[in-house]
Enzyme design. Structure first.
Site, PDB file in Angstrom:
ATOM      1  CE  LYS A  92      -3.592   2.366   2.621  1.00 49.86           C
ATOM      2  NZ  LYS A  92      -4.522   2.294   3.751  1.00 49.86           N
ATOM      3  CE  LYS A 116      -5.924   1.886  -0.683  1.00 48.84           C
ATOM      4  NZ  LYS A 116      -6.330   2.076   0.673  1.00 48.84           N
TER       5      LYS A 116
HETATM    6  C1  PBG Z   1      -7.490   3.130   5.532  1.00 50.12           C
HETATM    7  C2  PBG Z   1      -7.731   3.107   4.082  1.00 50.12           C
HETATM    8  C3  PBG Z   1      -7.551   4.108   3.128  1.00 50.12           C
HETATM    9  C4  PBG Z   1      -8.007   3.600   1.924  1.00 50.12           C
HETATM   10  C5  PBG Z   1      -8.436   2.307   2.169  1.00 50.12           C
HETATM   11  N1  PBG Z   1      -8.238   2.014   3.498  1.00 50.12           N
HETATM   12  C6  PBG Z   1      -7.089   5.500   3.278  1.00 50.12           C
HETATM   13  C7  PBG Z   1      -5.699   5.857   3.480  1.00 50.12           C
HETATM   14  O1  PBG Z   1      -4.818   5.027   3.668  1.00 50.12           O
HETATM   15  O2  PBG Z   1      -5.485   7.060   3.491  1.00 50.12           O
HETATM   16  C8  PBG Z   1      -8.046   4.338   0.613  1.00 50.12           C
HETATM   17  C9  PBG Z   1      -9.040   3.844  -0.353  1.00 50.12           C
HETATM   18  C10 PBG Z   1      -9.312   4.739  -1.493  1.00 50.12           C
HETATM   19  O3  PBG Z   1      -8.667   5.775  -1.746  1.00 50.12           O
HETATM   20  O4  PBG Z   1     -10.254   4.407  -2.200  1.00 50.12           O
HETATM   21  N2  PBG Z   1      -6.178   3.350   5.898  1.00 50.12           N
END
Ligand code: PBG
Length: 328
Positions: A196, A249
């Site tokens: 991520k 992601k």
């Molecule tokens: C929680 C989380 C996030 C997203 C999914 N789970 C936000 C982040 O990390 O800021 C982002 C999902 C999206 O942008 O659609 N941490």
């Protein structure tokens, strides 16, 4: 291989039936995981401005939305909660009466076939907006692990079918696996947000979940966009720690990472077609600068072609609707 004029690759592109016959990648509704934002109260269905078609839903509307998605062939949803109160430790995340726990119960009642996946991360629940607990200005990794484990156990007890840790804390998968097993929930799988990245593409999500960090950013825990070898290390560690599925992601700007992960690991790989990717398509389509439907299908197909077994996407329901209409 015989060359032109013997070989003519256009022969198999002559008509739709031939093209379908040799089609290598096809999106189906069962590939898609539909993210939903659930909020307290009743009769609330408020559209998220940068994400047309996506809403913060109170439980009554959530049931309706899940029902419609199921009708169209969607088999799994991912829940995000907007708590009534935020505090430094994100208490509502692991409160048995928290909004996500409540939503899980309600969906299981109304749509027992639906696979309910929950996000395991504190950022929606903390007043400072970071994904873990603070020690001064820094995020305390190991203190956060206990809370994430507690959160996952609460979600699983409430009936979650799968938990998806996304806080990017080191050791989060093994902490959660250990806690679930100890609580007797050995059957609940973990979909780890393994690779991520610290991405600008999450901007609209932070409006949707009201989870923007109040100071600093997430670069101290989410991955640095230039790195791909490090993503392989994150994924390998998560698999060792017990992840059943792994994730890359965002999706579009990281298709190379997805493809490399697919080549290297045999675990199922998911890709998250995130909020900013969705917003860009919607904004351009609303201006009639692009054909929204065509581009949406092209994007999802590219994510699957790059190697995703499952795709988390805000387009899920509309795509399932198009696919259902094609079958009719
Ligand atoms: C929680 C989380 C996030 C997203 C999914 N789970 C936000 C982040 O990390 O800021 C982002 C999902 C999206 O942008 O659609 N941490």
């Amino acid at each position: 291989m015989a060359r032109f004029p013997t070989t003519r690759l256009r022969r198999l592109r002559q008509n739709p039936a031939l093209r379908r016959m040799v089609e290598e990648t096809r999106i189906s509704a069962s590939d898609l995981i539909y993210p939903l934002f659930v909020t307290h109260g009743r009769d609330t269905r408020s559209e998220i401005p940068p994400m047309p078609g996506i809403y913060q839903l109170s439980l009554d509307h959530l049931i309706h939305e899940v029902g419609e998605a199921a009708q169209l062939g969607i088999e799994s949803v991912l829940l995000f909660g907007i708590p009534a109160h935020k505090d430094a430790r994100g208490s509502e995340a692991y409160d048995p009466g928290g909004i996500v726990q409540e939503a899980i119960g309600v969906i299981n009642q109304a749509a027992p076939e639906m696979t309910v996946i929950t996000d395991v991360c504190l950022c929606e629940f903390t007043d400072h907006g970071h994904c873990g607990v603070l020690d001064g200005q820094r995020i305390d990794n190991d203190a956060t692990l206990e809370l994430l484990a507690e959160m996952a156990v609460r979600q699983a007890r409430a009936g979650a079918d799968m938990v998806a840790p996304s806080a990017m804390m080191d050791g989060q998968v093994s902490a959660i696996r250990g806690a679930l097993d100890e609580a007797g929930m050995v059957e609940v799988p973990i979909m780890a947000y393994s690779a991520k990245y610290a991405s600008g593409f999450y901007g609209p999500f932070r409006v949707a979940a009201k989870s923007a960090p109040q100071f600093g950013d997430r670069a101290g825990y989410q991955m640095d966009p230039p790195n791909i070898r490090e993503a392989m290390r994150e994924i390998a560690l998560d698999i060792e720690e017990g992840a059943d599925m792994v994730m890359v992601k965002p999706a579009l700007a990281y298709l190379d990472v997805l493809s490399a992960a697919r080549g290297r690991f045999d675990a199922p790989v998911a890709a998250y077609n995130v909020s900013g990717e969705y917003s860009m398509v919607k904004a351009a389509a609303e201006n009639e600068w692009i054909d929204g439907r065509r581009i949406t299908m092209e994007i999802l197909t590219s994510i699957k072609r790059a190697g995703a077994d499952a795709i988390l996407s805000y387009h899920a329901k509309e795509v399932a609707g198009w696919l259902a209409a094609e079958r009719r």
